[in-house]
Design a protein around this motif. Structure first.
Motif, short mmCIF file in Angstrom:
data_model
loop_
_atom_site.label_atom_id
_atom_site.label_comp_id
_atom_site.label_asym_id
_atom_site.label_seq_id
_atom_site.Cartn_x
_atom_site.Cartn_y
_atom_site.Cartn_z
N ALA A 171 0.83 -1.20 0.00
CA ALA A 171 0.00 0.00 0.00
C ALA A 171 0.86 1.25 0.00
O ALA A 171 0.49 2.28 -0.57
CB ALA A 171 -0.92 -0.01 1.22
N SER A 172 2.03 1.16 0.64
CA SER A 172 2.93 2.31 0.75
C SER A 172 4.36 1.84 0.52
O SER A 172 4.82 0.87 1.14
CB SER A 172 2.81 2.95 2.13
N LEU A 173 5.08 2.51 -0.38
CA LEU A 173 6.48 2.19 -0.62
C LEU A 173 7.31 2.62 0.59
O LEU A 173 7.19 3.75 1.06
CB LEU A 173 6.99 2.91 -1.86
N ASP A 174 8.14 1.73 1.10
CA ASP A 174 8.98 2.09 2.24
C ASP A 174 9.88 3.27 1.91
O ASP A 174 10.05 4.18 2.72
CB ASP A 174 9.84 0.89 2.66
N MET A 175 10.47 3.24 0.74
CA MET A 175 11.32 4.35 0.30
C MET A 175 11.27 4.44 -1.22
O MET A 175 11.38 3.43 -1.91
CB MET A 175 12.78 4.15 0.75
N LEU A 176 11.09 5.66 -1.71
CA LEU A 176 11.18 5.92 -3.15
C LEU A 176 12.42 6.77 -3.38
O LEU A 176 12.51 7.91 -2.89
CB LEU A 176 9.92 6.61 -3.66
N GLN A 177 13.38 6.21 -4.11
CA GLN A 177 14.62 6.91 -4.43
C GLN A 177 14.52 7.43 -5.86
O GLN A 177 14.32 6.66 -6.79
CB GLN A 177 15.80 5.95 -4.28
N PHE A 178 14.70 8.72 -6.02
CA PHE A 178 14.44 9.39 -7.30
C PHE A 178 15.74 9.72 -8.01
O PHE A 178 16.68 10.24 -7.41
CB PHE A 178 13.63 10.67 -7.04
N HIS A 179 15.77 9.43 -9.32
CA HIS A 179 16.92 9.76 -10.16
C HIS A 179 16.47 10.70 -11.27
O HIS A 179 15.35 10.61 -11.76
CB HIS A 179 17.51 8.49 -10.78
N TRP A 180 17.38 11.60 -11.68
CA TRP A 180 17.08 12.54 -12.76
C TRP A 180 18.29 12.64 -13.67
O TRP A 180 19.42 12.81 -13.21
CB TRP A 180 16.75 13.91 -12.17
N TRP A 181 18.07 12.55 -14.97
CA TRP A 181 19.17 12.49 -15.92
C TRP A 181 19.76 13.85 -16.29
O TRP A 181 20.96 13.95 -16.54
CB TRP A 181 18.70 11.81 -17.21
N ASP A 182 18.95 14.89 -16.34
CA ASP A 182 19.37 16.14 -16.98
C ASP A 182 19.15 17.32 -16.03
O ASP A 182 18.02 17.79 -15.86
CB ASP A 182 18.58 16.34 -18.27
N TYR A 183 20.22 17.83 -15.44
CA TYR A 183 20.10 18.94 -14.50
C TYR A 183 19.68 20.24 -15.18
O TYR A 183 19.20 21.16 -14.50
CB TYR A 183 21.41 19.16 -13.77
N SER A 184 19.88 20.35 -16.48
CA SER A 184 19.45 21.57 -17.16
C SER A 184 17.94 21.69 -17.21
O SER A 184 17.40 22.76 -17.45
CB SER A 184 20.02 21.61 -18.59
N ASN A 185 17.25 20.61 -16.96
CA ASN A 185 15.80 20.58 -16.86
C ASN A 185 15.45 20.49 -15.38
O ASN A 185 15.67 19.45 -14.74
CB ASN A 185 15.27 19.36 -17.63
N ASP A 186 14.91 21.57 -14.81
CA ASP A 186 14.64 21.58 -13.38
C ASP A 186 13.31 20.92 -13.02
O ASP A 186 12.79 21.10 -11.92
CB ASP A 186 14.69 23.00 -12.82
N GLY A 187 12.79 20.10 -13.93
CA GLY A 187 11.58 19.35 -13.63
C GLY A 187 11.74 18.40 -12.47
O GLY A 187 10.74 17.90 -11.93
N TYR A 188 12.99 18.13 -12.08
CA TYR A 188 13.19 17.23 -10.94
C TYR A 188 12.57 17.81 -9.67
O TYR A 188 12.11 17.06 -8.79
CB TYR A 188 14.68 16.92 -10.74
N LEU A 189 12.53 19.14 -9.56
CA LEU A 189 11.90 19.75 -8.39
C LEU A 189 10.40 19.52 -8.40
O LEU A 189 9.79 19.25 -7.35
CB LEU A 189 12.23 21.24 -8.33
N ASP A 190 9.79 19.63 -9.57
CA ASP A 190 8.35 19.35 -9.67
C ASP A 190 8.07 17.90 -9.29
O ASP A 190 7.13 17.62 -8.53
CB ASP A 190 7.86 19.60 -11.10
N ALA A 191 8.89 16.98 -9.81
CA ALA A 191 8.69 15.57 -9.51
C ALA A 191 8.79 15.31 -8.01
O ALA A 191 7.97 14.59 -7.42
CB ALA A 191 9.71 14.72 -10.26
#
Length: 396
Positions: A171-191
Protein backbone atom coordinates in the motif's frame (compact mmCIF):
# COMPACT_ATOMS: atom_id res chain seq x y z
CA UNK A 1 11.30 26.30 2.30
CA UNK A 2 14.39 25.53 4.36
CA UNK A 3 14.66 26.92 7.87
CA UNK A 4 16.91 29.97 8.45
CA UNK A 5 19.39 27.74 10.30
CA UNK A 6 19.60 25.28 7.42
CA UNK A 7 19.90 28.08 4.89
CA UNK A 8 22.85 29.59 6.77
CA UNK A 9 24.54 26.19 7.04
CA UNK A 10 24.10 25.54 3.33
CA UNK A 11 25.42 29.02 2.49
CA UNK A 12 28.51 28.41 4.59
CA UNK A 13 29.08 25.12 2.80
CA UNK A 14 29.11 26.80 -0.60
CA UNK A 15 31.89 29.09 0.59
CA UNK A 16 34.23 26.19 1.39
CA UNK A 17 37.17 25.96 -0.95
CA UNK A 18 36.90 22.64 -2.83
CA UNK A 19 38.36 21.28 -6.02
CA UNK A 20 35.49 20.47 -8.39
CA UNK A 21 35.30 19.76 -12.15
CA UNK A 22 29.31 15.25 -9.51
CA UNK A 23 -2.16 -10.79 -4.85
CA UNK A 24 -3.96 -8.05 -2.97
CA UNK A 25 -3.16 -7.51 0.64
CA UNK A 26 -5.67 -8.12 3.40
CA UNK A 27 -6.50 -5.44 5.92
CA UNK A 28 -4.70 -7.43 8.61
CA UNK A 29 -1.51 -7.56 6.60
CA UNK A 30 -1.65 -3.80 6.02
CA UNK A 31 -1.87 -3.21 9.74
CA UNK A 32 1.16 -5.43 10.24
CA UNK A 33 3.43 -2.82 8.61
CA UNK A 34 2.62 -0.43 11.46
CA UNK A 35 4.17 2.90 12.40
CA UNK A 36 4.99 4.86 15.50
CA UNK A 37 5.95 3.25 18.79
CA UNK A 38 5.52 -0.30 17.60
CA UNK A 39 7.88 0.21 14.67
CA UNK A 40 10.51 1.89 16.83
CA UNK A 41 10.83 -1.24 18.98
CA UNK A 42 11.77 -3.50 16.08
CA UNK A 43 15.31 -4.71 15.69
CA UNK A 44 16.81 -6.73 12.87
CA UNK A 45 18.40 -9.80 14.47
CA UNK A 46 20.58 -11.97 12.27
CA UNK A 47 21.11 -15.64 12.91
CA UNK A 48 24.82 -16.22 13.44
CA UNK A 49 25.56 -12.69 14.66
CA UNK A 50 26.59 -12.28 18.28
CA UNK A 51 24.10 -10.38 20.42
CA UNK A 52 26.57 -7.58 21.14
CA UNK A 53 26.74 -6.85 17.40
CA UNK A 54 23.01 -6.80 16.69
CA UNK A 55 22.69 -3.09 17.37
CA UNK A 56 25.10 -2.50 14.49
CA UNK A 57 22.74 -4.26 12.09
CA UNK A 58 20.24 -1.45 11.82
CA UNK A 59 20.09 2.30 11.49
CA UNK A 60 17.40 4.88 10.90
CA UNK A 61 17.35 7.37 8.05
CA UNK A 62 15.17 10.35 8.79
CA UNK A 63 14.20 13.90 7.99
CA UNK A 64 11.77 15.68 10.29
CA UNK A 65 8.88 13.34 11.00
CA UNK A 66 9.84 10.92 8.22
CA UNK A 67 11.97 7.94 9.21
CA UNK A 68 12.74 4.40 8.15
CA UNK A 69 14.76 1.73 9.90
CA UNK A 70 16.93 -0.32 7.56
CA UNK A 71 19.59 -3.00 7.86
CA UNK A 72 23.01 -1.51 7.24
CA UNK A 73 23.87 -4.14 4.64
CA UNK A 74 21.28 -4.01 1.90
CA UNK A 75 20.52 -6.71 -0.66
CA UNK A 76 20.99 -5.09 -4.07
CA UNK A 77 18.76 -6.48 -6.82
CA UNK A 78 20.34 -4.92 -9.94
CA UNK A 79 21.54 -8.45 -10.68
CA UNK A 80 17.98 -9.55 -11.51
CA UNK A 81 17.89 -7.27 -14.56
CA UNK A 82 19.83 -9.59 -16.88
CA UNK A 83 23.52 -10.13 -17.58
CA UNK A 84 24.35 -12.15 -14.45
CA UNK A 85 22.67 -15.42 -15.35
CA UNK A 86 19.09 -16.59 -15.73
CA UNK A 87 16.95 -15.93 -12.68
CA UNK A 88 14.39 -18.60 -11.78
CA UNK A 89 11.43 -16.92 -10.12
CA UNK A 90 10.75 -19.54 -7.44
CA UNK A 91 14.43 -20.01 -6.59
CA UNK A 92 14.88 -16.25 -6.39
CA UNK A 93 12.02 -15.81 -3.93
CA UNK A 94 13.31 -18.73 -1.85
CA UNK A 95 16.69 -16.99 -1.73
CA UNK A 96 15.10 -13.71 -0.64
CA UNK A 97 13.41 -15.54 2.23
CA UNK A 98 16.75 -17.03 3.23
CA UNK A 99 18.37 -13.58 3.36
CA UNK A 100 15.47 -12.18 5.37
CA UNK A 101 15.52 -15.11 7.80
CA UNK A 102 19.23 -14.42 8.34
CA UNK A 103 18.44 -10.83 9.35
CA UNK A 104 19.47 -9.28 6.02
CA UNK A 105 15.97 -8.01 5.42
CA UNK A 106 16.36 -4.77 3.43
CA UNK A 107 16.08 -5.10 -0.35
CA UNK A 108 16.99 -2.42 -2.89
CA UNK A 109 15.54 -2.43 -6.41
CA UNK A 110 14.31 -0.12 -9.17
CA UNK A 111 11.52 0.20 -11.69
CA UNK A 112 13.96 -0.74 -14.47
CA UNK A 113 15.70 -3.70 -12.78
CA UNK A 114 13.85 -6.29 -14.85
CA UNK A 115 11.52 -8.34 -12.59
CA UNK A 116 12.95 -7.01 -9.29
CA UNK A 117 9.78 -5.28 -8.09
CA UNK A 118 7.64 -8.25 -9.13
CA UNK A 119 9.93 -10.64 -7.26
CA UNK A 120 9.61 -8.46 -4.17
CA UNK A 121 5.82 -8.64 -4.46
CA UNK A 122 5.94 -12.45 -4.54
CA UNK A 123 8.44 -12.47 -1.69
CA UNK A 124 6.48 -10.14 0.60
CA UNK A 125 3.35 -12.22 0.11
CA UNK A 126 5.21 -15.35 1.18
CA UNK A 127 6.49 -13.47 4.22
CA UNK A 128 2.89 -12.59 5.08
CA UNK A 129 1.74 -16.19 4.69
CA UNK A 130 4.71 -18.15 5.99
CA UNK A 131 6.53 -16.02 8.53
CA UNK A 132 5.59 -14.44 11.86
CA UNK A 133 4.45 -10.80 11.93
CA UNK A 134 7.76 -9.81 13.54
CA UNK A 135 9.67 -10.60 10.35
CA UNK A 136 7.16 -8.74 8.22
CA UNK A 137 7.83 -5.68 10.35
CA UNK A 138 11.57 -5.96 9.70
CA UNK A 139 11.44 -6.41 5.92
CA UNK A 140 11.96 -3.22 3.93
CA UNK A 141 11.68 -2.71 0.19
CA UNK A 142 13.49 0.32 -1.25
CA UNK A 143 12.83 1.08 -4.89
CA UNK A 144 13.86 3.73 -7.41
CA UNK A 145 12.03 5.70 -10.03
CA UNK A 146 14.18 6.67 -13.03
CA UNK A 147 11.94 8.60 -15.42
CA UNK A 148 12.79 10.24 -18.70
CA UNK A 149 13.10 14.02 -18.19
CA UNK A 150 9.62 14.82 -19.44
CA UNK A 151 7.11 17.22 -17.88
CA UNK A 152 6.50 16.07 -14.32
CA UNK A 153 2.77 16.49 -13.70
CA UNK A 154 1.04 15.22 -10.59
CA UNK A 155 -0.88 12.61 -12.56
CA UNK A 156 2.24 11.36 -14.34
CA UNK A 157 4.16 10.96 -11.08
CA UNK A 158 1.22 9.26 -9.35
CA UNK A 159 0.73 6.84 -12.24
CA UNK A 160 4.33 5.68 -12.12
CA UNK A 161 4.42 5.32 -8.35
CA UNK A 162 1.18 3.32 -8.47
CA UNK A 163 2.88 0.91 -10.90
CA UNK A 164 5.64 0.22 -8.37
CA UNK A 165 3.12 -0.14 -5.54
CA UNK A 166 1.18 -2.68 -7.57
CA UNK A 167 4.25 -4.65 -8.65
CA UNK A 168 5.62 -4.77 -5.10
CA UNK A 169 2.13 -5.40 -3.69
CA UNK A 170 2.37 -2.78 -0.97
CA UNK A 171 0.00 0.00 0.00
CA UNK A 172 2.93 2.31 0.75
CA UNK A 173 6.48 2.19 -0.62
CA UNK A 174 8.98 2.09 2.24
CA UNK A 175 11.32 4.35 0.30
CA UNK A 176 11.18 5.92 -3.15
CA UNK A 177 14.62 6.91 -4.43
CA UNK A 178 14.44 9.39 -7.30
CA UNK A 179 16.92 9.76 -10.16
CA UNK A 180 17.08 12.54 -12.76
CA UNK A 181 19.17 12.49 -15.92
CA UNK A 182 19.37 16.14 -16.98
CA UNK A 183 20.10 18.94 -14.50
CA UNK A 184 19.45 21.57 -17.16
CA UNK A 185 15.80 20.58 -16.86
CA UNK A 186 14.64 21.58 -13.38
CA UNK A 187 11.58 19.35 -13.63
CA UNK A 188 13.19 17.23 -10.94
CA UNK A 189 11.90 19.75 -8.39
CA UNK A 190 8.35 19.35 -9.67
CA UNK A 191 8.69 15.57 -9.51
CA UNK A 192 10.00 15.67 -5.95
CA UNK A 193 7.22 17.98 -4.81
CA UNK A 194 4.65 15.56 -6.26
CA UNK A 195 6.44 12.66 -4.57
CA UNK A 196 6.25 14.57 -1.29
CA UNK A 197 2.51 14.99 -1.83
CA UNK A 198 2.19 11.23 -2.36
CA UNK A 199 4.11 10.72 0.88
CA UNK A 200 1.60 12.91 2.68
CA UNK A 201 -1.16 10.75 1.16
CA UNK A 202 0.46 7.63 2.60
CA UNK A 203 1.60 6.09 -0.68
CA UNK A 204 5.29 6.59 0.13
CA UNK A 205 6.88 6.47 3.58
CA UNK A 206 10.18 8.21 2.81
CA UNK A 207 11.50 10.20 -0.14
CA UNK A 208 15.14 9.77 -1.13
CA UNK A 209 17.52 10.37 -4.04
CA UNK A 210 19.94 8.33 -6.07
CA UNK A 211 23.00 9.65 -7.90
CA UNK A 212 22.36 13.34 -7.19
CA UNK A 213 25.34 15.63 -6.76
CA UNK A 214 26.00 17.96 -3.84
CA UNK A 215 24.78 21.15 -5.51
CA UNK A 216 21.44 19.64 -6.54
CA UNK A 217 20.95 18.03 -3.12
CA UNK A 218 21.43 21.46 -1.59
CA UNK A 219 18.85 23.01 -3.95
CA UNK A 220 16.36 20.23 -3.19
CA UNK A 221 16.74 20.67 0.57
CA UNK A 222 16.40 24.45 0.24
CA UNK A 223 13.07 23.80 -1.51
CA UNK A 224 11.81 21.99 1.57
CA UNK A 225 11.84 18.45 0.17
CA UNK A 226 12.31 16.03 3.13
CA UNK A 227 15.09 13.88 1.67
CA UNK A 228 16.28 11.12 4.02
CA UNK A 229 19.14 9.67 1.94
CA UNK A 230 21.09 9.79 -1.30
CA UNK A 231 22.24 6.52 -2.88
CA UNK A 232 25.67 6.95 -4.47
CA UNK A 233 28.61 4.94 -5.73
CA UNK A 234 31.15 4.56 -2.92
CA UNK A 235 34.05 2.15 -2.50
CA UNK A 236 37.69 2.07 -1.50
CA UNK A 237 38.45 3.11 -5.07
CA UNK A 238 35.71 5.73 -5.29
CA UNK A 239 35.87 7.95 -2.21
CA UNK A 240 34.17 10.95 -3.85
CA UNK A 241 31.19 10.88 -1.43
CA UNK A 242 33.53 11.71 1.45
CA UNK A 243 34.28 15.12 0.00
CA UNK A 244 31.56 17.74 -0.59
CA UNK A 245 28.66 15.31 -0.29
CA UNK A 246 29.57 14.08 3.19
CA UNK A 247 30.02 17.66 4.42
CA UNK A 248 26.53 18.63 3.28
CA UNK A 249 25.09 15.43 4.74
CA UNK A 250 26.71 16.12 8.10
CA UNK A 251 25.19 19.61 8.12
CA UNK A 252 21.69 18.45 7.16
CA UNK A 253 21.34 14.93 8.55
CA UNK A 254 20.84 13.33 5.13
CA UNK A 255 22.43 9.87 5.02
CA UNK A 256 24.25 8.01 2.27
CA UNK A 257 23.36 4.56 1.01
CA UNK A 258 26.23 3.20 -1.04
CA UNK A 259 26.44 0.86 -4.01
CA UNK A 260 29.43 -0.50 -5.90
CA UNK A 261 31.06 -1.06 -2.52
CA UNK A 262 32.56 -4.43 -3.53
CA UNK A 263 32.85 -3.25 -7.15
CA UNK A 264 30.79 -6.04 -8.62
CA UNK A 265 33.11 -8.62 -7.05
CA UNK A 266 36.44 -7.10 -8.08
CA UNK A 267 37.17 -6.47 -4.41
CA UNK A 268 37.47 -10.18 -3.62
CA UNK A 269 39.93 -13.04 -3.40
CA UNK A 270 38.87 -14.11 -6.90
CA UNK A 271 40.83 -11.24 -8.47
CA UNK A 272 43.82 -11.31 -6.12
CA UNK A 273 47.13 -12.04 -7.90
CA UNK A 274 45.60 -11.88 -11.36
CA UNK A 275 46.82 -10.17 -14.49
CA UNK A 276 44.00 -9.07 -16.73
CA UNK A 277 46.39 -7.74 -19.36
CA UNK A 278 47.08 -11.32 -20.46
CA UNK A 279 44.15 -12.77 -22.42
CA UNK A 280 42.37 -15.59 -20.57
CA UNK A 281 44.89 -15.43 -17.71
CA UNK A 282 42.44 -14.11 -15.16
CA UNK A 283 38.77 -14.47 -14.29
CA UNK A 284 36.50 -13.18 -17.05
CA UNK A 285 34.82 -9.81 -16.69
CA UNK A 286 31.55 -11.40 -17.71
CA UNK A 287 28.94 -9.29 -15.94
CA UNK A 288 27.82 -5.67 -16.41
CA UNK A 289 29.00 -4.79 -12.90
CA UNK A 290 32.50 -6.24 -13.36
CA UNK A 291 32.89 -4.35 -16.62
CA UNK A 292 31.58 -1.12 -15.09
CA UNK A 293 33.87 -1.19 -12.06
CA UNK A 294 36.92 -2.29 -14.05
CA UNK A 295 36.57 1.07 -15.83
CA UNK A 296 36.59 2.74 -12.41
CA UNK A 297 39.80 0.89 -11.54
CA UNK A 298 41.36 2.13 -14.77
CA UNK A 299 40.33 5.73 -13.99
CA UNK A 300 41.58 5.46 -10.40
CA UNK A 301 45.07 4.06 -10.93
CA UNK A 302 45.13 0.87 -12.96
CA UNK A 303 45.36 -2.84 -12.26
CA UNK A 304 48.80 -2.85 -10.60
CA UNK A 305 47.70 -0.40 -7.94
CA UNK A 306 44.44 -2.29 -7.55
CA UNK A 307 46.46 -5.46 -6.89
CA UNK A 308 48.33 -3.63 -4.15
CA UNK A 309 44.97 -2.72 -2.62
CA UNK A 310 43.75 -6.32 -2.83
CA UNK A 311 46.94 -7.60 -1.17
CA UNK A 312 46.54 -5.14 1.69
CA UNK A 313 42.88 -6.05 2.12
CA UNK A 314 43.79 -9.73 2.08
CA UNK A 315 46.31 -9.21 4.87
CA UNK A 316 43.69 -7.43 6.96
CA UNK A 317 41.11 -10.10 6.16
CA UNK A 318 43.44 -12.93 7.18
CA UNK A 319 44.24 -11.12 10.41
CA UNK A 320 40.55 -11.03 11.35
CA UNK A 321 39.49 -14.33 9.79
CA UNK A 322 37.12 -12.75 7.28
CA UNK A 323 37.00 -12.18 3.52
CA UNK A 324 38.21 -9.28 1.39
CA UNK A 325 34.64 -8.13 0.57
CA UNK A 326 33.83 -8.09 4.29
CA UNK A 327 36.73 -5.72 4.96
CA UNK A 328 35.84 -3.55 1.96
CA UNK A 329 32.23 -3.10 3.07
CA UNK A 330 33.10 -2.52 6.72
CA UNK A 331 35.54 0.26 5.81
CA UNK A 332 32.82 2.13 3.89
CA UNK A 333 30.19 1.55 6.58
CA UNK A 334 32.57 3.21 9.04
CA UNK A 335 32.72 6.41 6.94
CA UNK A 336 30.86 9.53 8.09
CA UNK A 337 27.18 9.81 7.06
CA UNK A 338 27.02 6.29 5.55
CA UNK A 339 23.83 4.58 6.74
CA UNK A 340 24.12 1.41 4.68
CA UNK A 341 26.02 -0.32 1.91
CA UNK A 342 24.70 -2.47 -0.91
CA UNK A 343 25.90 -5.98 -1.66
CA UNK A 344 24.44 -7.38 -4.86
CA UNK A 345 22.53 -10.66 -4.68
CA UNK A 346 22.42 -13.20 -7.51
CA UNK A 347 19.24 -14.76 -6.25
CA UNK A 348 19.14 -18.52 -6.61
CA UNK A 349 22.60 -18.58 -8.22
CA UNK A 350 24.98 -17.76 -5.37
CA UNK A 351 24.86 -16.27 -1.89
CA UNK A 352 27.05 -14.31 0.50
CA UNK A 353 25.03 -14.47 3.71
CA UNK A 354 27.90 -15.55 6.00
CA UNK A 355 30.27 -12.91 4.60
CA UNK A 356 27.60 -10.24 5.01
CA UNK A 357 26.86 -11.27 8.59
CA UNK A 358 30.57 -11.17 9.39
CA UNK A 359 30.62 -7.45 8.62
CA UNK A 360 28.78 -6.77 11.88
CA UNK A 361 31.34 -8.66 13.96
CA UNK A 362 34.35 -6.98 12.38
CA UNK A 363 36.15 -4.05 13.97
CA UNK A 364 38.93 -2.45 11.95
CA UNK A 365 41.65 -1.16 14.25
CA UNK A 366 43.88 1.87 13.70
CA UNK A 367 46.59 -0.22 12.07
CA UNK A 368 44.09 -1.72 9.60
CA UNK A 369 42.71 1.68 8.66
CA UNK A 370 46.18 3.19 8.26
CA UNK A 371 47.33 0.38 5.97
CA UNK A 372 44.25 0.69 3.77
CA UNK A 373 44.49 4.48 3.61
CA UNK A 374 48.14 4.30 2.57
CA UNK A 375 47.18 2.34 -0.54
CA UNK A 376 44.04 4.21 -1.56
CA UNK A 377 45.83 7.55 -1.17
CA UNK A 378 48.07 6.54 -4.10
CA UNK A 379 45.10 6.49 -6.48
CA UNK A 380 43.76 9.44 -8.42
CA UNK A 381 41.11 11.71 -6.92
CA UNK A 382 38.04 10.66 -8.92
CA UNK A 383 36.41 13.95 -7.99
CA UNK A 384 38.88 15.60 -10.37
CA UNK A 385 38.70 12.84 -12.97
CA UNK A 386 34.92 12.26 -13.09
CA UNK A 387 33.26 14.96 -11.04
CA UNK A 388 30.89 14.81 -8.09
CA UNK A 389 28.63 11.92 -7.14
CA UNK A 390 26.53 10.79 -10.09
CA UNK A 391 28.40 12.84 -12.67
CA UNK A 392 29.45 9.62 -14.41
CA UNK A 393 25.82 9.32 -15.58
CA UNK A 394 25.63 12.86 -16.97
CA UNK A 395 28.91 13.42 -18.82
CA UNK A 396 28.64 14.24 -22.50
Amino acid sequence: MASPTLSRALYNLTRLDHSKPQARRTSDSRRSFGTGARRSEIRCEAVGVASENRQQLVTTVKNGNDSLEICRVLNGMWQTSGGWGRIDRDNAVDAMLKYADAGLSTFDMADHYGPAEDLYGLFINRVRRERPPELLEKVKGLTKWVPSPVKMTSSYVKKNIDISRKRMDVASLDMLQFHWWDYSNDGYLDALKHLTDLKEEGKIKTVALTNFDTDRLQIILENGIPIVSNQVQHSLVDMRPQQRMAELCQLTGVKLITYGTVMGGLLSEKFLDTNLSIPFAGPPLNTPSLQKYKRMVDAWGGWSLFQALLKTLNQVALKHGVSIPTVAVKYILDQPTVAGSMVGVRLGLSEHIKDNQAIFSLTLDEEDVKRIQEVISKGKDLMRVIGDCGDEYRRA
